[in-house]
Motif scaffolding. Structure first.
Motif, PDB file in Angstrom:
ATOM      1  N   UNK A   7       0.858  -1.180   0.000  1.00 32.13           N
ATOM      2  CA  UNK A   7       0.000   0.000   0.000  1.00 32.13           C
ATOM      3  C   UNK A   7       0.895   1.230   0.000  1.00 32.13           C
ATOM      4  N   UNK A   8       0.908   1.963  -1.107  1.00 33.63           N
ATOM      5  CA  UNK A   8       1.805   3.110  -1.215  1.00 33.63           C
ATOM      6  C   UNK A   8       3.092   2.729  -1.928  1.00 33.63           C
ATOM      7  N   UNK A   9       4.004   3.671  -1.999  1.00 35.15           N
ATOM      8  CA  UNK A   9       5.325   3.505  -2.629  1.00 35.15           C
ATOM      9  C   UNK A   9       5.229   3.489  -4.151  1.00 35.15           C
ATOM     10  N   UNK A  10       4.394   2.621  -4.717  1.00 34.17           N
ATOM     11  CA  UNK A  10       4.144   2.583  -6.156  1.00 34.17           C
ATOM     12  C   UNK A  10       2.654   2.834  -6.348  1.00 34.17           C
ATOM     13  N   UNK A  11       2.310   3.820  -7.162  1.00 28.97           N
ATOM     14  CA  UNK A  11       0.919   4.258  -7.233  1.00 28.97           C
ATOM     15  C   UNK A  11       0.230   3.908  -8.556  1.00 28.97           C
ATOM     16  N   UNK A  45       6.759  23.432 -19.371  1.00 28.52           N
ATOM     17  CA  UNK A  45       6.194  22.278 -18.666  1.00 28.52           C
ATOM     18  C   UNK A  45       5.802  22.665 -17.241  1.00 28.52           C
ATOM     19  N   UNK A  46       6.718  23.360 -16.548  1.00 27.33           N
ATOM     20  CA  UNK A  46       6.475  23.708 -15.153  1.00 27.33           C
ATOM     21  C   UNK A  46       5.260  24.628 -15.014  1.00 27.33           C
ATOM     22  N   UNK A  47       5.191  25.648 -15.849  1.00 29.00           N
ATOM     23  CA  UNK A  47       4.073  26.592 -15.741  1.00 29.00           C
ATOM     24  C   UNK A  47       2.743  25.909 -16.022  1.00 29.00           C
ATOM     25  N   UNK A  48       2.736  24.978 -16.975  1.00 26.25           N
ATOM     26  CA  UNK A  48       1.496  24.276 -17.293  1.00 26.25           C
ATOM     27  C   UNK A  48       1.090  23.325 -16.172  1.00 26.25           C
ATOM     28  N   UNK A  49       2.070  22.650 -15.582  1.00 23.26           N
ATOM     29  CA  UNK A  49       1.779  21.746 -14.460  1.00 23.26           C
ATOM     30  C   UNK A  49       1.214  22.529 -13.273  1.00 23.26           C
ATOM     31  N   UNK A  50       1.859  23.656 -12.954  1.00 21.04           N
ATOM     32  CA  UNK A  50       1.389  24.491 -11.843  1.00 21.04           C
ATOM     33  C   UNK A  50      -0.012  25.016 -12.123  1.00 21.04           C
ATOM     34  N   UNK A  51      -0.240  25.494 -13.332  1.00 18.33           N
ATOM     35  CA  UNK A  51      -1.550  26.041 -13.699  1.00 18.33           C
ATOM     36  C   UNK A  51      -2.647  24.993 -13.620  1.00 18.33           C
ATOM     37  N   UNK A  52      -2.402  23.822 -14.182  1.00 21.41           N
ATOM     38  CA  UNK A  52      -3.407  22.757 -14.162  1.00 21.41           C
ATOM     39  C   UNK A  52      -3.694  22.286 -12.741  1.00 21.41           C
ATOM     40  N   UNK A  53      -2.635  22.158 -11.940  1.00 25.32           N
ATOM     41  CA  UNK A  53      -2.806  21.697 -10.561  1.00 25.32           C
ATOM     42  C   UNK A  53      -3.562  22.729  -9.738  1.00 25.32           C
ATOM     43  N   UNK A 217      -0.767  10.024  -7.066  1.00 23.71           N
ATOM     44  CA  UNK A 217      -1.916   9.725  -7.916  1.00 23.71           C
ATOM     45  C   UNK A 217      -2.051  10.669  -9.107  1.00 23.71           C
ATOM     46  N   UNK A 218      -1.029  11.511  -9.318  1.00 25.56           N
ATOM     47  CA  UNK A 218      -0.912  12.201 -10.595  1.00 25.56           C
ATOM     48  C   UNK A 218      -0.261  11.285 -11.625  1.00 25.56           C
ATOM     49  N   UNK A 219       0.260  10.138 -11.129  1.00 32.85           N
ATOM     50  CA  UNK A 219       0.827   9.075 -11.962  1.00 32.85           C
ATOM     51  C   UNK A 219       2.039   9.504 -12.776  1.00 32.85           C
ATOM     52  N   UNK A 220       2.735  10.536 -12.316  1.00 33.48           N
ATOM     53  CA  UNK A 220       4.007  10.897 -12.930  1.00 33.48           C
ATOM     54  C   UNK A 220       5.107  10.001 -12.364  1.00 33.48           C
TER      55      UNK A 220
END
Length: 234
Positions: A7-11, A45-53, A217-220
């Motif tokens: 449970x955890x560690x790998x999502x 990439x960073x700006x889009x990730x921050x914006x979406x999140x 759980x963003x699965x990155x």
């Protein structure tokens, strides 16, 4: 973990998704985000990730919510606590800062205390395993720079009473950090599926920062998280 006993560690253990992540990593393995002049895609990439999140976590389109991508939940928490320390020194001249952290909060808050010379005040939980409001209120003093809550807690998967804690933060003009590293990419979607989810994000005006892990759980791929701040002033 492939047999389903962890449970955890790998999502996300799906082979097709893992293969996809490996392809993405291969394309970017030699890029260096420190040199955005050479790798301008890193900033995009960073700006889009921050914006979406931020959008996922209740920030309105016209808000000044901002943030950065980090190396994991621990770094996101460390950056948030350093921010509160620096803000409290500048705005309130607090030189011996304290943060109030429920017993179920992540150990990274203790690490932040050691790194940045912040005293960590641990408070008990109630019979429902949620942060105890009365204990938090009793722990607040003139040196308190931030209160912490979890959505969800790592030990029990419980959402702390975030709206009630937020009222205390507002009353005493204290920063309020929500650690959504584990639940941030679950709760908004659970709500869309029709489950009853208490408010926990920037839809609560008193929440001033949120940590959320894209590598859960963003699965990155392992090693990415996001720290969000309500506005640029903080």
């Amino acid at each position: 973990w492939k047999e389903g006993y962890v449970s955890g560690a790998v999502y996300h253990g799906d082979k097709e998704h893992i293969d996809f992540l490996n392809q993405v990593y291969a394309l970017q393995s030699q890029s260096n985000p420190l040199h955005v002049d050479l790798f301008p895609s890193a900033s995009k990439f960073e700006s889009e990730i921050v914006s979406m999140t931020a959008s996922m976590l209740g920030a309105k389109k016209n808000s000044s919510c901002c943030g950065t991508v980090t190396s994991g939940g621990t770094e996101s928490i460390l950056l948030a606590m350093k921010t509160y320390r620096d803000w409290a020194l500048k705005e309130k001249n607090i030189r011996n800062p304290e943060i109030i952290v429920p017993d179920t909060a992540h150990a990274a808050f203790d690490k932040a205390g050691e790194y940045f010379k912040i005293k960590v005040i641990r408070t008990p939980i109630d019979i429902e395993y949620r942060a105890d409001i009365r204990a938090i209120k009793n722990a607040i003093c003139s040196r308190t720079i931030a209160i912490v809550a979890s959505a969800i807690t790592f030990p029990h998967g419980i959402i702390d009473p975030i709206e009630d804690i937020g009222k205390l933060a507002k009353k005493f003009n204290i920063g309020f950090h929500v650690d959504a590293c584990l639940g941030g990419f679950i709760l908004p979607w659970a709500e869309k599926l029709g489950y009853e989810v208490p408010k926990f994000d920037f839809s609560i005006p008193t929440v001033t920062s949120i940590s959320v892990d894209t590598h859960k759980y963003g699965y990155a791929a392992k090693g990415t998280s996001v720290i969000l701040y309500k506005d640029e002033e903080l």
